[in-house]
Motif scaffolding. Structure first.
Motif, mmCIF file in Angstrom:
data_model
loop_
_atom_site.group_PDB
_atom_site.id
_atom_site.type_symbol
_atom_site.label_atom_id
_atom_site.label_comp_id
_atom_site.label_asym_id
_atom_site.label_seq_id
_atom_site.Cartn_x
_atom_site.Cartn_y
_atom_site.Cartn_z
ATOM 1 N N VAL A 157 35.358 30.437 42.697
ATOM 2 C CA VAL A 157 34.565 30.441 41.463
ATOM 3 C C VAL A 157 33.651 31.659 41.431
ATOM 4 C CG1 VAL A 157 32.748 29.253 40.184
ATOM 5 C CG2 VAL A 157 34.659 27.948 41.131
ATOM 6 N N PHE A 158 32.925 31.906 42.541
ATOM 7 C CA PHE A 158 31.986 33.026 42.572
ATOM 8 C C PHE A 158 32.702 34.367 42.510
ATOM 9 C CE2 PHE A 158 29.153 29.880 44.833
ATOM 10 C CZ PHE A 158 28.296 29.725 43.764
ATOM 11 N N GLY A 159 33.861 34.456 43.154
ATOM 12 C CA GLY A 159 34.613 35.702 43.108
ATOM 13 C C GLY A 159 35.077 36.043 41.703
ATOM 14 N N LEU A 160 35.616 35.053 40.985
ATOM 15 C CA LEU A 160 36.032 35.278 39.602
ATOM 16 C C LEU A 160 34.833 35.567 38.696
ATOM 17 C CD1 LEU A 160 38.772 32.555 38.961
ATOM 18 C CD2 LEU A 160 39.061 35.023 38.752
ATOM 19 N N ALA A 161 33.771 34.806 38.867
ATOM 20 C CA ALA A 161 32.597 34.964 38.016
ATOM 21 C C ALA A 161 31.955 36.330 38.214
ATOM 22 C CB ALA A 161 31.582 33.860 38.303
ATOM 23 N N PHE A 162 31.910 36.794 39.455
ATOM 24 C CA PHE A 162 31.282 38.076 39.772
ATOM 25 C C PHE A 162 31.911 39.196 38.958
ATOM 26 C CE2 PHE A 162 30.132 41.648 42.577
ATOM 27 C CZ PHE A 162 28.806 41.346 42.806
ATOM 28 N N HIS A 163 33.220 39.216 38.925
ATOM 29 C CA HIS A 163 33.945 40.247 38.171
ATOM 30 C C HIS A 163 33.801 40.037 36.666
ATOM 31 C CE1 HIS A 163 37.252 42.881 36.943
ATOM 32 N NE2 HIS A 163 37.750 41.871 36.271
ATOM 33 N N ASN A 164 33.850 38.784 36.223
ATOM 34 C CA ASN A 164 33.871 38.493 34.794
ATOM 35 C C ASN A 164 32.528 38.665 34.112
ATOM 36 O OD1 ASN A 164 36.530 37.274 33.517
ATOM 37 N ND2 ASN A 164 36.520 36.754 35.683
ATOM 38 N N ILE A 165 31.456 38.655 34.860
ATOM 39 C CA ILE A 165 30.155 38.939 34.243
ATOM 40 C C ILE A 165 30.180 40.332 33.631
ATOM 41 C CG2 ILE A 165 27.718 39.395 34.735
ATOM 42 C CD1 ILE A 165 27.870 37.128 36.820
ATOM 43 N N GLY A 166 30.751 41.277 34.378
ATOM 44 C CA GLY A 166 30.850 42.636 33.856
ATOM 45 C C GLY A 166 31.783 42.742 32.672
#
Length: 278
Positions: A157-166
Motif C-alpha cells: 500500500v505504501f509503495g503504491l501510494a508513495f508513487h501515486n501522490i506525485g
C-alpha cells in the motif's frame, strides 16, 4: 485541400499554404525521428540471435495447463487466506487503499501546486515551486520502492501510494490550472479571500476531472499491484513470481488468467462509473 479554396476564388488559409520553409520543417521532423530511432537501435543493440522459439512456445503451452489446486488450501497448514482467489482480492484492495491514501494527501497539496491559485506574492510562489518539485520527485520514484518498507501488504500500500501522490498531485494541479478564469476573477473582485475563491469558483469546475483522474489511477494501481510481488509487496504477485521461480507454470498460468480477468473487469466497471459520474 488548398485547391478547394483556389478554385472558388477564396484566400487559402496559412496553414494550408505550401512553401519551402514548411516543407523543410516537415522533412526535418521526419529526419529527426528517423535519427532518434537509428540511435536507439545502435544503443540498445537488440540481439535475437540467441532466441529459442521452440523453448518459448513450450513454456507458453505449459502456462495453459492450469493448476486449480491453488484455489483451495493444499494441506492442513493452509487456510483460505493462502489461496489464489483470496490473494487476488487482497491485490484489488491493495490498489484501492493505495489510491485512497494517495488522494487524501495529493488533493490538498494539488491546490498549492496550481499556478493560478498560488500566484500573487513571493511566498505563495515559493510554496508552488516547492510542491511542484515534490510531485516531480515522488513521481520519478518507481512503485518498487516498496522494498524499503519490508515485505507484506502494508508495504504494498505504501509503495503504491508513495508513487501515486506525485502522479495524482500533478493531474489534480493541472486540472485546477485548466479551469475557466472568469469565475475566479469575478469572485476575487468581490473581495473574497483565497479559500472562498477556491470553494465558490474552483471546486465546481474540478469535481468531474478529479473523479475521472481518481478512477483512472485506481484502475492503474490494481494493474500495478501484482508487480509488487517481485519485492514481497503482498497480494497475488508474490505467488505469481514464486510459481515462476520454481517452474510451476500451471499455477503461474492460472494466476495470470485471474489477473487478466480482474483487470478487464476493472476496465469495464471504471468505464461505466466514469460514464455516469463525469
Amino acid at each position: 485541400m488548398a485547391e478547394y479554396f483556389t478554385a472558388r476564388g477564396l484566400p487559402v488559409p496559412r496553414e494550408l499554404q505550401r512553401n519551402p520553409l514548411t516543407d523543410w520543417r516537415k522533412l526535418g521532423l521526419i529526419a529527426a525521428v528517423l535519427l532518434v530511432l537509428y540511435i536507439g537501435l545502435r544503443i540498445t543493440d537488440i540481439d535475437t540471435g540467441r532466441a529459442n522459439p521452440e523453448y518459448v512456445l513450450n513454456r507458453i503451452a505449459l502456462l495453459f495447463r492450469w493448476d486449480f489446486s491453488i484455489m483451495s488450501p493444499r494441506d492442513e497448514f493452509e487456510t483460505y487466506q493462502n489461496t489464489a482467489w483470496w490473494k487476488m482480492i487482497e491485490t484489488i484492495f491493495l490498489g484501492i487503499m493505495a489510491t485512497a491514501l494517495s488522494m487524501v494527501i495529493a488533493l490538498p497539496l494539488s491546490f498549492l501546486a496550481a499556478r493560478n491559485i498560488m500566484t500573487g506574492n513571493p511566498i505563495t510562489a515559493a510554496i508552488y515551486a516547492v510542491v511542484r518539485l515534490l510531485f516531480t520527485i515522488l513521481r520519478s520514484i518507481d512503485v518498487l520502492i516498496v522494498g524499503i518498507f519490508g515485505p507484506g501488504s502494508a508495504a504494498g500500500v505504501f509503495g503504491l501510494a508513495f508513487h501515486n501522490i506525485g502522479v495524482m498531485g500533478k493531474l489534480y494541479s493541472e486540472a485546477i490550472e485548466g479551469i475557466d478564469a472568469g469565475p475566479l476573477e469575478a469572485i476575487t473582485a468581490t473581495g473574497a479571500n483565497r479559500l472562498q475563491v477556491i470553494w465558490a469558483a474552483v471546486l465546481p469546475q474540478i469535481t468531474n476531472p478529479f473523479i475521472s483522474f481518481t478512477i483512472y489511477r485506481l484502475d492503474t494501481n490494481v494493474r500495478l499491484a501484482p508487480i509488487l510481488g517481485l519485492v514481497g509487496g503482498g497480494g497475488i504477485g508474490l505467488d505469481l513470481f514464486q510459481a515462476i521461480q520454481i517452474s510451476q507454470y500451471g499455477a503461474a498460468g492460472l494466476i495470470i488468467f485471474m489477473i487478466v480477468v480482474t483487470v478487464a473487469t476493472m476496465d469495464f466497471v471504471s468505464a461505466q462509473v466514469r460514464k455516469r459520474l463525469v
